[in-house]
Design a protein around this motif. Structure first.
Motif, PDB file in Angstrom:
ATOM      1  N   PRO A  58       0.829  -1.211   0.000  1.00 22.30           N
ATOM      2  CA  PRO A  58       0.000   0.000   0.000  1.00 22.30           C
ATOM      3  C   PRO A  58       0.861   1.258   0.000  1.00 22.30           C
ATOM      4  O   PRO A  58       1.878   1.327   0.688  1.00 22.30           O
ATOM      5  N   THR A  59       0.465   2.244  -0.768  1.00 24.14           N
ATOM      6  CA  THR A  59       1.162   3.525  -0.808  1.00 24.14           C
ATOM      7  C   THR A  59       0.613   4.443   0.282  1.00 24.14           C
ATOM      8  O   THR A  59      -0.400   4.143   0.926  1.00 24.14           O
ATOM      9  N   ALA A  60       1.268   5.587   0.470  1.00 23.48           N
ATOM     10  CA  ALA A  60       0.764   6.571   1.419  1.00 23.48           C
ATOM     11  C   ALA A  60      -0.640   7.034   1.027  1.00 23.48           C
ATOM     12  O   ALA A  60      -1.497   7.267   1.895  1.00 23.48           O
ATOM     13  N   GLN A  61      -0.894   7.125  -0.293  1.00 23.32           N
ATOM     14  CA  GLN A  61      -2.217   7.527  -0.757  1.00 23.32           C
ATOM     15  C   GLN A  61      -3.255   6.457  -0.426  1.00 23.32           C
ATOM     16  O   GLN A  61      -4.380   6.767  -0.029  1.00 23.32           O
ATOM     17  N   ASP A  62      -2.880   5.177  -0.592  1.00 17.48           N
ATOM     18  CA  ASP A  62      -3.790   4.082  -0.241  1.00 17.48           C
ATOM     19  C   ASP A  62      -4.151   4.124   1.236  1.00 17.48           C
ATOM     20  O   ASP A  62      -5.316   3.997   1.620  1.00 17.48           O
ATOM     21  N   LEU A  63      -3.131   4.293   2.085  1.00 21.74           N
ATOM     22  CA  LEU A  63      -3.350   4.292   3.529  1.00 21.74           C
ATOM     23  C   LEU A  63      -4.136   5.521   3.965  1.00 21.74           C
ATOM     24  O   LEU A  63      -4.977   5.447   4.873  1.00 21.74           O
ATOM     25  N   GLY A  64      -3.876   6.655   3.299  1.00 21.73           N
ATOM     26  CA  GLY A  64      -4.638   7.857   3.605  1.00 21.73           C
ATOM     27  C   GLY A  64      -6.102   7.689   3.247  1.00 21.73           C
ATOM     28  O   GLY A  64      -7.000   8.102   4.005  1.00 21.73           O
ATOM     29  N   GLN A  77      -4.265  -5.787  -1.283  1.00 21.35           N
ATOM     30  CA  GLN A  77      -3.555  -5.043  -0.247  1.00 21.35           C
ATOM     31  C   GLN A  77      -4.260  -3.725   0.073  1.00 21.35           C
ATOM     32  O   GLN A  77      -4.336  -3.321   1.231  1.00 21.35           O
ATOM     33  N   VAL A  78      -4.758  -3.053  -0.948  1.00 18.12           N
ATOM     34  CA  VAL A  78      -5.514  -1.821  -0.729  1.00 18.12           C
ATOM     35  C   VAL A  78      -6.757  -2.105   0.111  1.00 18.12           C
ATOM     36  O   VAL A  78      -7.069  -1.396   1.080  1.00 18.12           O
ATOM     37  N   ILE A  79      -7.473  -3.167  -0.250  1.00 18.78           N
ATOM     38  CA  ILE A  79      -8.712  -3.521   0.441  1.00 18.78           C
ATOM     39  C   ILE A  79      -8.445  -3.955   1.880  1.00 18.78           C
ATOM     40  O   ILE A  79      -9.247  -3.684   2.787  1.00 18.78           O
ATOM     41  N   ASP A  80      -7.323  -4.596   2.099  1.00 20.64           N
ATOM     42  CA  ASP A  80      -6.995  -5.107   3.434  1.00 20.64           C
ATOM     43  C   ASP A  80      -6.909  -3.991   4.474  1.00 20.64           C
ATOM     44  O   ASP A  80      -7.112  -4.237   5.670  1.00 20.64           O
TER      45      ASP A  80
END
Length: 291
Positions: free
Chosen positions: A10-16, A92-95
């Motif tokens: 996940p990227t910082a954008q994904d986590l944000g 990973q994004v969904i997780d």
């Protein structure tokens, strides 16, 4: 030299996005692009879904740069990326989300959306002009012909391919004026890995193909959208994909836009398709808020 596929983290954008969606109680929506279009091309959809109350995000594929220019400058980063690597990226994004999202995908992104839905990782899915999956036997001549620049060159299995403006206008944006096609091409097209096309082409020959979808799974609602003038994934293919779900107990619906081509998610007619998807999500009980 061929680069190894980028790992999925996940990227910082994904986590944000995940933090924002988790804290808001809004239903998350994740958009998956297909070959040759950058994730940024989803921005009008992201803004529309956000304005409707959803929390929306359009991650890139493994190897995508943050911008179109960056991705064009480093095509080797996408070399060898296949359907499983893309699917894992979105797992990973969904997780990071507290609740399963709605997943909206176009072309190979539509195939990934169906895979995630069948795995129970999405609450609903919209597959727009989805790429061919295992079990779909018909391969229209026009679809095969348009894929030949990649499939006709075995080196493309571990390489990347860029579409010229002429080829893009003939095969991808054939339903809009040439000037509009050229504008979309200049603004949003990026190199694409060849591997997904090979994986789809041989899907019916390999039992363990990554192009397989769990069509019989107990899952959320699925909308398959086709385009009547599509030369990349002809409507006969999208109809056959929808028909693969005919024995499923879960909701599966098919809608076709007769005058549109493969560029329907990014050209001047995108709003008609997006509005239909939004209305359908409301109809099947997928509101903008989960809490």
């Amino acid at each position: 030299m061929t680069a190894q596929p980028t790992t999925s983290t996940p990227t910082a954008q994904d986590l944000g996005f995940a933090a924002r969606a988790n804290a808001s109680g809004r239903t998350p929506v994740v958009f998956v692009h297909g070959l040759w279009l950058h994730a940024g091309s989803w921005q009008p959809w992201v803004e529309l879904f956000e304005s409707a109350g959803y929390a929306a995000h359009a991650p890139g594929w493994p190897g995508d740069g943050a911008t179109v220019a960056e991705t064009r400058a480093h095509p080797e980063a996408l070399a060898g990326v296949g359907v499983e690597q893309v699917t894992e990226r979105f797992r990973q994004v969904i997780d990071a989300l507290d609740v399963p999202p709605i997943v909206v995908g176009h072309s190979f992104g539509g195939l990934v959306a169906q895979k995630l839905l069948g795995e129970g990782l999405a609450r609903a899915a919209v597959a727009v002009d989805p790429a061919q999956m295992r079990g779909v036997l018909r391969l229209p001549v026009v679809q095969l012909w348009n894929a030949l620049p990649v499939l006709g060159n075995p080196a493309q299995l571990r390489g990347t391919n860029s579409q010229s403006a002429d080829r893009f206008a003939r095969t991808f944006a054939n339903a809009v004026p040439r000037a509009e096609s050229d504008e979309i091409h200049a603004r949003w097209t990026i190199p694409a890995p060849g591997r997904p096309l090979f994986e789809a082409a041989v899907a019916n020959l390999l039992a363990g193909t990554p192009a397989a979808v769990r069509t019989g799974a107990d899952r959320g609602p699925l909308l398959v959208i086709g385009a009547g003038r599509d030369r990349t994934v002809p409507a006969v293919t999208t109809r056959a994909i929808a028909a693969r779900y005919r024995a499923a107990s879960s909701i599966t619906e098919y809608e076709e836009f007769p005058g549109k081509g493969h560029s329907l998610v990014v050209d001047s007619g995108w709003r008609e398709v997006a509005d239909y998807a939004l209305q359908w999500l409301t109809f099947v009980g997928q509101p903008a808020r989960t809490a």
